[in-house]
Scaffold this motif. Structure first.
Motif, PDB file in Angstrom:
ATOM      1  N   SER A  78       0.845  -1.198   0.000  1.00 42.13           N
ATOM      2  CA  SER A  78       0.000   0.000   0.000  1.00 42.13           C
ATOM      3  C   SER A  78       0.879   1.245   0.000  1.00 42.13           C
ATOM      4  O   SER A  78       1.660   1.464   0.936  1.00 42.13           O
ATOM      5  CB  SER A  78      -0.913   0.012   1.231  1.00 42.13           C
ATOM      6  OG  SER A  78      -1.492   1.287   1.414  1.00 42.13           O
ATOM      7  N   ALA A  88       0.024   3.411   3.110  1.00 47.82           N
ATOM      8  CA  ALA A  88       0.600   2.905   4.359  1.00 47.82           C
ATOM      9  C   ALA A  88       2.093   3.206   4.416  1.00 47.82           C
ATOM     10  O   ALA A  88       2.624   3.613   5.460  1.00 47.82           O
ATOM     11  CB  ALA A  88       0.353   1.408   4.486  1.00 47.82           C
ATOM     12  N   SER A 146      -5.187   3.852   4.219  1.00 48.84           N
ATOM     13  CA  SER A 146      -4.599   2.626   3.679  1.00 48.84           C
ATOM     14  C   SER A 146      -5.515   1.422   3.891  1.00 48.84           C
ATOM     15  O   SER A 146      -5.361   0.396   3.215  1.00 48.84           O
ATOM     16  CB  SER A 146      -3.238   2.355   4.330  1.00 48.84           C
ATOM     17  OG  SER A 146      -3.377   1.829   5.650  1.00 48.84           O
TER      18      SER A 146
END
Length: 219
Positions: free
Chosen positions: A159, A162, A206
């Protein structure tokens, strides 16, 4: 949370965050902590209300991490208590990121994180130990280890949100630590809080991005 509601919610998060960051000196002393945690409370609600498929564990762990970070925001006035709360929050992020494994950490990223961690440990923790605060120095060393682990595991999620969120969190913590333990830095409040709120918002978002990644993998 539907797209329009989510955009409105994110707008309020940004507005409250910017108000706390850039109008800090105009906020009454008794209300400063309240305005500090409002963006985090909104981010927690945003994270908890994301409609996802098959990643409830990831979502739950992220929400718990956000809650502990919000507690850390409020208790940072008692530094070790706030530090401990943030440490627990980071650990929940690590658990969340570790529950995924969509990609390997590139060798260059491993080297950068390792070199950065060692440099920060020598510079920041070294300054604390030199001042004779052994317990605090050990706590700072543990914190550096945990935030770098968070960054490592964030990269593995696949991600982008993230990963950028975790790296911004590392940047925020680093700037705060240098400002507190080594030397005063310019625009410390603005830079620390801007990178911090951005990090938390991206980590919350995320949840949906990782849900989409998993959906594509399972198709």
């Amino acid at each position: 949370m539907r797209d329009l509601s989510k955009k409105i919610f994110i707008t309020f998060i940004i507005l409250f965050g910017l108000y706390y960051i850039f109008f800090f000196s105009h906020i009454a002393e008794s209300l400063k902590l309240v305005f500090k945690v409002i963006p985090m409370l909104l981010i927690i609600i945003l994270a908890a209300t994301q409609k996802t498929s098959g990643i409830k564990k990831y979502q739950l762990l992220i929400v718990i991490g956000l809650v502990f970070c919000m507690i850390g925001d409020y208790t940072l006035q008692w530094f070790l208590i706030g530090l401990t709360s943030f440490l627990i929050g980071h650990i929940f992020y690590i658990f969340a990121f570790s529950s995924t494994y969509e990609r390997q950490v590139p060798t260059w990223a491993k080297i950068v994180l390792l070199v950065y961690g060692v440099s920060m440990a020598i510079w920041i923790a070294g300054s604390v130990f030199t001042s004779g605060k052994v317990v605090l120095g050990i706590a700072v060393m543990a914190y550096i280890t945990v935030i770098l682990t968070m960054g490592w595991t964030a990269i593995r999620t696949g991600s982008t949100l993230a990963t950028i969120g975790a790296l911004l969190f590392i940047a925020s913590d680093s700037y705060l630590s240098i400002n507190k333990f080594v030397m005063p830095l310019s625009f410390s409040h603005e830079i620390i809080m801007l990178t911090y709120y951005s990090a938390q918002l991206l980590i919350a978002l995320s949840i949906l991005q990782y849900s989409e990644i998993r959906s594509k993998v399972l198709q």
